[in-house]
Design a protein around this motif. Structure first.
Motif, PDB file in Angstrom:
ATOM      1  N   ARG A   1     -11.917  66.049  50.364  1.00 29.02           N
ATOM      2  CA  ARG A   1     -13.024  65.134  50.667  1.00 29.02           C
ATOM      3  C   ARG A   1     -13.306  64.198  49.499  1.00 29.02           C
ATOM      4  NH1 ARG A   1     -17.570  68.589  54.068  1.00 29.02           N
ATOM      5  NH2 ARG A   1     -16.215  69.157  55.819  1.00 29.02           N
ATOM      6  N   PHE A   2     -13.262  64.731  48.279  1.00 24.99           N
ATOM      7  CA  PHE A   2     -13.504  63.880  47.116  1.00 24.99           C
ATOM      8  C   PHE A   2     -12.405  62.831  46.973  1.00 24.99           C
ATOM      9  CE2 PHE A   2     -16.737  66.837  45.584  1.00 24.99           C
ATOM     10  CZ  PHE A   2     -17.592  65.982  44.900  1.00 24.99           C
ATOM     11  N   ASN A   3     -11.161  63.238  47.139  1.00 21.82           N
ATOM     12  CA  ASN A   3     -10.049  62.288  47.015  1.00 21.82           C
ATOM     13  C   ASN A   3     -10.144  61.195  48.083  1.00 21.82           C
ATOM     14  OD1 ASN A   3      -9.068  63.849  44.934  1.00 21.82           O
ATOM     15  ND2 ASN A   3      -7.547  64.907  46.184  1.00 21.82           N
ATOM     16  N   SER A   4     -10.440  61.602  49.300  1.00 10.93           N
ATOM     17  CA  SER A   4     -10.544  60.629  50.396  1.00 10.93           C
ATOM     18  C   SER A   4     -11.718  59.691  50.187  1.00 10.93           C
ATOM     19  CB  SER A   4     -10.686  61.368  51.731  1.00 10.93           C
ATOM     20  OG  SER A   4      -9.578  62.211  51.971  1.00 10.93           O
ATOM     21  N   LEU A   5     -12.827  60.244  49.716  1.00  9.95           N
ATOM     22  CA  LEU A   5     -14.009  59.418  49.477  1.00  9.95           C
ATOM     23  C   LEU A   5     -13.743  58.413  48.359  1.00  9.95           C
ATOM     24  CD1 LEU A   5     -16.869  59.074  50.532  1.00  9.95           C
ATOM     25  CD2 LEU A   5     -17.663  60.607  48.734  1.00  9.95           C
ATOM     26  N   LEU A   6     -13.005  58.817  47.337  1.00  9.49           N
ATOM     27  CA  LEU A   6     -12.663  57.888  46.251  1.00  9.49           C
ATOM     28  C   LEU A   6     -11.809  56.743  46.783  1.00  9.49           C
ATOM     29  CD1 LEU A   6     -12.703  57.238  43.196  1.00  9.49           C
ATOM     30  CD2 LEU A   6     -10.585  58.565  43.004  1.00  9.49           C
ATOM     31  N   ILE A   7     -10.818  57.063  47.615  1.00  9.53           N
ATOM     32  CA  ILE A   7      -9.950  56.022  48.190  1.00  9.53           C
ATOM     33  C   ILE A   7     -10.774  55.049  49.030  1.00  9.53           C
ATOM     34  CG2 ILE A   7      -8.084  55.598  49.840  1.00  9.53           C
ATOM     35  CD1 ILE A   7      -6.922  58.353  48.924  1.00  9.53           C
ATOM     36  N   MET A   8     -11.619  55.598  49.915  1.00  9.26           N
ATOM     37  CA  MET A   8     -12.431  54.727  50.770  1.00  9.26           C
ATOM     38  C   MET A   8     -13.448  53.938  49.951  1.00  9.26           C
ATOM     39  SD  MET A   8     -13.003  56.858  54.328  1.00  9.26           S
ATOM     40  CE  MET A   8     -13.348  58.488  53.652  1.00  9.26           C
ATOM     41  N   GLY A   9     -13.979  54.551  48.896  1.00  3.43           N
ATOM     42  CA  GLY A   9     -14.934  53.856  48.040  1.00  3.43           C
ATOM     43  C   GLY A   9     -14.307  52.689  47.322  1.00  3.43           C
ATOM     44  N   MET A  10     -13.096  52.874  46.798  1.00  2.00           N
ATOM     45  CA  MET A  10     -12.387  51.775  46.133  1.00  2.00           C
ATOM     46  C   MET A  10     -12.071  50.661  47.141  1.00  2.00           C
ATOM     47  SD  MET A  10     -11.987  52.478  42.905  1.00  2.00           S
ATOM     48  CE  MET A  10     -11.768  53.802  41.691  1.00  2.00           C
ATOM     49  N   GLY A  11     -11.644  51.062  48.339  1.00  2.00           N
ATOM     50  CA  GLY A  11     -11.389  50.070  49.379  1.00  2.00           C
ATOM     51  C   GLY A  11     -12.642  49.298  49.746  1.00  2.00           C
ATOM     52  N   PHE A  12     -13.780  49.985  49.759  1.00  2.00           N
ATOM     53  CA  PHE A  12     -15.050  49.318  50.041  1.00  2.00           C
ATOM     54  C   PHE A  12     -15.368  48.282  48.977  1.00  2.00           C
ATOM     55  CE2 PHE A  12     -19.627  49.161  49.082  1.00  2.00           C
ATOM     56  CZ  PHE A  12     -20.077  48.550  50.242  1.00  2.00           C
ATOM     57  N   MET A  13     -15.104  48.584  47.716  1.00  3.43           N
ATOM     58  CA  MET A  13     -15.399  47.633  46.645  1.00  3.43           C
ATOM     59  C   MET A  13     -14.599  46.340  46.813  1.00  3.43           C
ATOM     60  SD  MET A  13     -17.823  48.876  44.964  1.00  3.43           S
ATOM     61  CE  MET A  13     -17.866  47.384  43.966  1.00  3.43           C
ATOM     62  N   VAL A  14     -13.342  46.457  47.238  1.00  5.74           N
ATOM     63  CA  VAL A  14     -12.539  45.255  47.484  1.00  5.74           C
ATOM     64  C   VAL A  14     -13.176  44.418  48.589  1.00  5.74           C
ATOM     65  CG1 VAL A  14     -10.270  44.364  48.159  1.00  5.74           C
ATOM     66  CG2 VAL A  14     -10.433  46.448  46.776  1.00  5.74           C
ATOM     67  N   LYS A  15     -13.547  45.067  49.683  1.00  4.05           N
ATOM     68  CA  LYS A  15     -14.134  44.357  50.818  1.00  4.05           C
ATOM     69  C   LYS A  15     -15.484  43.757  50.455  1.00  4.05           C
ATOM     70  CE  LYS A  15     -11.750  47.315  54.144  1.00  4.05           C
ATOM     71  NZ  LYS A  15     -10.846  47.836  53.094  1.00  4.05           N
ATOM     72  N   LEU A  16     -16.296  44.517  49.727  1.00  4.94           N
ATOM     73  CA  LEU A  16     -17.603  44.018  49.315  1.00  4.94           C
ATOM     74  C   LEU A  16     -17.462  42.736  48.501  1.00  4.94           C
ATOM     75  CD1 LEU A  16     -20.683  44.254  48.869  1.00  4.94           C
ATOM     76  CD2 LEU A  16     -20.186  45.742  46.913  1.00  4.94           C
ATOM     77  N   CYS A  17     -16.576  42.752  47.513  1.00  5.18           N
ATOM     78  CA  CYS A  17     -16.405  41.571  46.661  1.00  5.18           C
ATOM     79  C   CYS A  17     -15.827  40.400  47.440  1.00  5.18           C
ATOM     80  CB  CYS A  17     -15.521  41.907  45.462  1.00  5.18           C
ATOM     81  SG  CYS A  17     -16.313  43.019  44.275  1.00  5.18           S
ATOM     82  N   TYR A  18     -14.930  40.690  48.384  1.00  3.83           N
ATOM     83  CA  TYR A  18     -14.380  39.608  49.204  1.00  3.83           C
ATOM     84  C   TYR A  18     -15.477  38.984  50.063  1.00  3.83           C
ATOM     85  CZ  TYR A  18     -11.543  36.989  52.478  1.00  3.83           C
ATOM     86  OH  TYR A  18     -11.018  35.971  53.244  1.00  3.83           O
ATOM     87  N   VAL A  19     -16.352  39.810  50.633  1.00  2.00           N
ATOM     88  CA  VAL A  19     -17.458  39.293  51.434  1.00  2.00           C
ATOM     89  C   VAL A  19     -18.405  38.468  50.574  1.00  2.00           C
ATOM     90  CG1 VAL A  19     -19.549  39.990  52.688  1.00  2.00           C
ATOM     91  CG2 VAL A  19     -17.359  41.065  53.217  1.00  2.00           C
ATOM     92  N   LEU A  20     -18.714  38.956  49.377  1.00  2.00           N
ATOM     93  CA  LEU A  20     -19.615  38.217  48.486  1.00  2.00           C
ATOM     94  C   LEU A  20     -19.033  36.861  48.092  1.00  2.00           C
ATOM     95  CD1 LEU A  20     -20.887  41.061  46.098  1.00  2.00           C
ATOM     96  CD2 LEU A  20     -22.033  40.083  48.092  1.00  2.00           C
ATOM     97  N   GLY A  21     -17.712  36.788  48.006  1.00  2.00           N
ATOM     98  CA  GLY A  21     -17.068  35.542  47.604  1.00  2.00           C
ATOM     99  C   GLY A  21     -16.628  34.673  48.764  1.00  2.00           C
ATOM    100  N   THR A  22     -16.944  35.077  49.985  1.00  2.00           N
ATOM    101  CA  THR A  22     -16.522  34.334  51.181  1.00  2.00           C
ATOM    102  C   THR A  22     -17.741  33.979  52.013  1.00  2.00           C
ATOM    103  OG1 THR A  22     -14.423  35.560  51.236  1.00  2.00           O
ATOM    104  CG2 THR A  22     -15.066  34.402  53.247  1.00  2.00           C
ATOM    105  N   SER A  23     -17.973  32.702  52.210  1.00  2.00           N
ATOM    106  CA  SER A  23     -19.130  32.287  52.990  1.00  2.00           C
ATOM    107  C   SER A  23     -18.809  32.336  54.477  1.00  2.00           C
ATOM    108  CB  SER A  23     -19.557  30.865  52.601  1.00  2.00           C
ATOM    109  OG  SER A  23     -18.700  29.910  53.217  1.00  2.00           O
ATOM    110  N   ILE A  24     -19.814  32.091  55.302  1.00  2.00           N
ATOM    111  CA  ILE A  24     -19.630  32.124  56.753  1.00  2.00           C
ATOM    112  C   ILE A  24     -18.793  30.950  57.251  1.00  2.00           C
ATOM    113  CG2 ILE A  24     -21.715  33.442  57.240  1.00  2.00           C
ATOM    114  CD1 ILE A  24     -23.102  30.771  57.871  1.00  2.00           C
ATOM    115  N   SER A  25     -18.455  30.019  56.380  1.00  2.00           N
ATOM    116  CA  SER A  25     -17.609  28.884  56.771  1.00  2.00           C
ATOM    117  C   SER A  25     -16.233  28.931  56.114  1.00  2.00           C
ATOM    118  CB  SER A  25     -18.300  27.556  56.428  1.00  2.00           C
ATOM    119  OG  SER A  25     -18.600  27.489  55.043  1.00  2.00           O
ATOM    120  N   ASP A  26     -15.976  29.933  55.266  1.00  2.00           N
ATOM    121  CA  ASP A  26     -14.692  30.048  54.568  1.00  2.00           C
ATOM    122  C   ASP A  26     -13.757  31.000  55.310  1.00  2.00           C
ATOM    123  OD1 ASP A  26     -15.441  28.399  52.468  1.00  2.00           O
ATOM    124  OD2 ASP A  26     -16.262  30.053  51.291  1.00  2.00           O
ATOM    125  N   ARG A  27     -12.522  30.550  55.531  1.00  2.00           N
ATOM    126  CA  ARG A  27     -11.459  31.407  56.095  1.00  2.00           C
ATOM    127  C   ARG A  27     -11.919  32.136  57.358  1.00  2.00           C
ATOM    128  NH1 ARG A  27     -11.375  31.659  50.631  1.00  2.00           N
ATOM    129  NH2 ARG A  27     -12.680  33.511  50.549  1.00  2.00           N
TER     130      ARG A  27
END
Length: 590
Positions: A137-163
């Motif tokens: 569970r810890f290993n899986s949560l770490l993987i999903m957490g890191m994946g979430f950070m990528v998505k979070l930063c992409y969302v923060l850097g992408t507006s509703i009119s970009d891509r």
């Protein structure tokens, strides 16, 4: 000494209880927990990096100090370090972090800071609280957490009119505006569906669940919390971010259903969590993210019903599939493999429980059919719109009608992959056509599975080396896709922990999606019809069978076969790292 020891033990016990409690809540209620995490992570700056103020690092520093107060005593407890050392180290960790936060307070681009901070915190908590008993569970949560950070930063850097795909614009009035944002704005201001032939307005042909949820979200922020309308609309990206993460959680549940363990679990989970398609999906303001989230929910619930065929489980399938069709009618594609399971189960148990099964199927239709079909039936009755109506597109430069479908699917000329980004015909200043349109569906989906339609060399100004990085990422993605496809063929017939119906169900779903894309590509000869956003669940289904291949490599008695693990692990880690890097660069240079 005893009092110091008691205090240290109580402090360690409190830290353990706090983190274990949070971990338990997430494990028991992952979807609700993820929604809260998405809201907390985006709402302070309305899902836009431009709203990250200089005060934000101060808030993060406070969280850093609280985390240090939980992590340091836990690590000290592991190594049996006695007071006052835990207190001194906690203060030292906080003091060391202070200048870092002060430095980034005045930096213009704070996305790198957000990403680094999130990953460091996740790693620190993992190292401090990881236990052998809870390792998976810890290993899986770490993987999903890191994946979430990528998505979070992409969302923060992408507006509703970009891509974005077909979003149009948000009309600040009761008037109609084209595109998905226009659909949302119409619902937001008018509080009802467009009461006319929706073929007249671009994208209003879609069922309204996604758009209604976005309109409700914008309404809550704007009318209840007083957020200005522009930021309220921008913040609606929290919803696709949440939907994309639910797909990752559902994928994990599917992998566990098929009894994947150890590296056989982590490899497909890493591929899914870091795959570029789910990163760019997380910022889409169209209805794709919710559609696939609900569709994957229907797939998981069907597996659960197959194992435990109760009325509650079949109603869950009906809700997921019905609501998916109320988001986008293409969710009905999942009905074919689901019906396949229903039919097989019915005939297997026809002598013992056929009445019970018929009753459950009736309950399924009673819930699913009205949810999924009321909108297209409304259009058919009132305006004579066909149930399977697809928005008509005008003639555009992206048309590939001049090439026959047979020529398109059999053309594998190397010129098509000299550029790993999707090829589009474009016109120079004099209006003369330049380049060519992508026309082979397989090559097109391999390209836009990694970069979508909108990412190309123009996203990396002054960074010529990024073309090389993207080429490596693309060919790694091709290699993993080919390996997953071969694994699906092999392990569909080879004995595994899953039975043939379970594997057949997943494979059937995979094939239905691919056939649908080829039909779409044939009937609508445009570059945009050959898009991986119509195939995103195939990442999960392919990764599942790749997990079985990894399991066999891990357990093989032959050293030569076992050695094949190394290139697979290297390819997956490199693919995930490069995907993260590319999308962080894209988000940072928007």
């Amino acid at each position: 000494m005893n009092s110091h020891k008691d205090i240290s033990e109580k402090r360690s016990s409190f830290c353990n209880s706090a983190v274990t409690g949070l971990f338990g809540i997430f494990s028991a209620h992952p979807y609700i927990s993820m929604l809260l995490i998405c809201i907390i992570s985006t709402m302070p700056f309305c899902a836009a990096s431009s709203n990250i103020s200089s005060a934000f690092p101060i808030i993060m520093f406070f969280f850093y100090c609280v985390s240090a107060g939980l992590i340091v005593p836990r690590i000290c407890s592991k190594y049996k370090l006695k007071d006052p050392l835990p207190v001194i180290l906690t203060i030292a960790a906080s003091a060391i972090g202070a200048p870092v936060f002060l430095y980034y307070r005045n930096q213009e681009n704070k996305l790198l800071f957000v990403f680094a901070f999130g990953c460091i915190m996740l790693t620190a908590y993992y190292l401090a609280f990881h236990t052998k008993k809870m390792s998976r569970r810890f290993n899986s949560l770490l993987i999903m957490g890191m994946g979430f950070m990528v998505k979070l930063c992409y969302v923060l850097g992408t507006s509703i009119s970009d891509r974005q795909h077909d979003v149009g614009y948000f009309e600040p009035s009761k008037e109609t505006a084209p595109g998905h944002l226009g659909y949302i704005s119409y619902l937001f201001y008018n509080h009802h569906l467009y009461d006319g032939d929706y073929r007249e307005i671009f994208q209003y042909c879609h069922p309204p669940l996604h758009h209604a949820l976005c309109a409700a979200w914008v309404g809550f922020l704007n009318r209840v919390l007083g957020v200005d309308i522009e930021n309220a609309v921008e913040s609606a990206q929290v919803l696709p971010l949440f939907y994309s993460m639910t797909i990752i959680i559902t994928a994990y549940k599917i992998f566990r259903y098929f009894k994947l363990e150890g590296k056989a679990l982590y490899i497909p989970l890493i591929i899914t969590a870091f795959h570029p398609c789910f990163t760019y999906l997380s910022a889409f303001m169209n209805n794709d993210a919710l559609t696939w989230a609900l569709t994957m929910g229907a797939i998981l619930c069907t597996l659960q019903w197959y194992k435990a065929p109760t009325i509650a489980n079949i109603i869950k399938i009906a809700l997921c599939l019905g609501l998916g069709m109320m988001t986008k009618l293409s969710a009905a594609l999942a009905a074919f493999p689901i019906a396949f399971v229903f039919i097989i189960v019915f005939f297997r148990s026809i002598k013992t429980s056929w009445k019970k099964n018929l009753g459950q199927y009736a309950a399924f239709l009673t819930v699913c059919f009205p949810l999924g079909m009321w909108f297209p039936i409304r259009g058919l009755i009132r305006w004579g719109i066909p149930l399977t109506y697809v928005q008509e597109l005008p003639e555009m430069d992206q048309s590939i009608k001049g090439i026959t479908f047979w020529e398109r699917i059999t053309d594998f000329s190397l010129k098509q992959v000299q550029n790993v980004y999707e090829n589009w015909l474009w016109r120079d200043e004099s209006g003369a056509p330049q380049g060519f349109n992508e026309h082979n569906p397989l090559i097109a989906i391999l390209k836009n599975s990694i970069f979508g339609e909108f990412i190309n060399g123009n996203n990396f100004p002054g960074m010529a080396y990024m073309d090389t990085v993207c080429k490596i990422l693309f060919w790694l993605g091709v290699a993993l896709a080919a390996a997953a496809f071969m694994a699906m063929i092999v392990y569909l017939f080879r004995k595994t922990a899953a039975d043939r119906l379970e594997k057949g169900f997943i494979t059937f779903f995979h094939i239905v999606l691919i056939i649908n894309l080829y039909i779409l590509s044939k009937n609508y000869p445009m570059v945009c019809s050959m898009n991986f956003r119509y195939l995103m669940p195939t990442v999960v289904t392919g990764a599942l069978f790749l997990g079985y291949a990894v399991s066999e490599l891990e357990n093989s008695p032959k050293s030569a076969v076992k050695a094949l693990r190394v290139p697979v692990y290297f390819a997956v880690i490199a693919f995930s790292a490069l995907s993260t890097y590319v999308y962080m660069v894209v988000a940072s240079t928007t």
